[in-house]
Design a protein around this motif. Structure first.
Motif: not given
Length: 75
Positions: A45-72
């Motif tokens: 349930g963590h959102d893309a902005h939080w993931l980007a900061k926590f995992a040190d990922l670019p926001l677009p990558a975090a957004e794609r990962i979050a989207d994949a996690a919610t549709t998987a």
């Protein structure tokens, strides 16, 4: 999943661990622990902005990962 991380080059990355890859010794996708961690946290349930900061990922990558996690499909 194709993602561009810090170097800006799009590459295939595994969302799950390397043991789930059908071709574990192939060069078709890379295992990056931060991508795997972000995927697991997005499933919780963590959102893309939080993931980007926590995992040190670019926001677009975090957004794609979050989207994949919610549709998987959940197992």
């Amino acid at each position: 999943m194709q993602l561009a991380l810090q170097d800006g080059t799009e590459r295939d990355y595994l969302l799950d661990g390397p043991s789930t890859c059908p071709e574990p010794h192939g060069s078709h996708a890379r295992y990056e622990p931060r991508v795997h961690l972000a995927y697991l946290l997005a499933q919780q349930g963590h959102d893309a902005h939080w993931l980007a900061k926590f995992a040190d990922l670019p926001l677009p990558a975090a957004e794609r990962i979050a989207d994949a996690a919610t549709t998987a499909p959940r197992t």
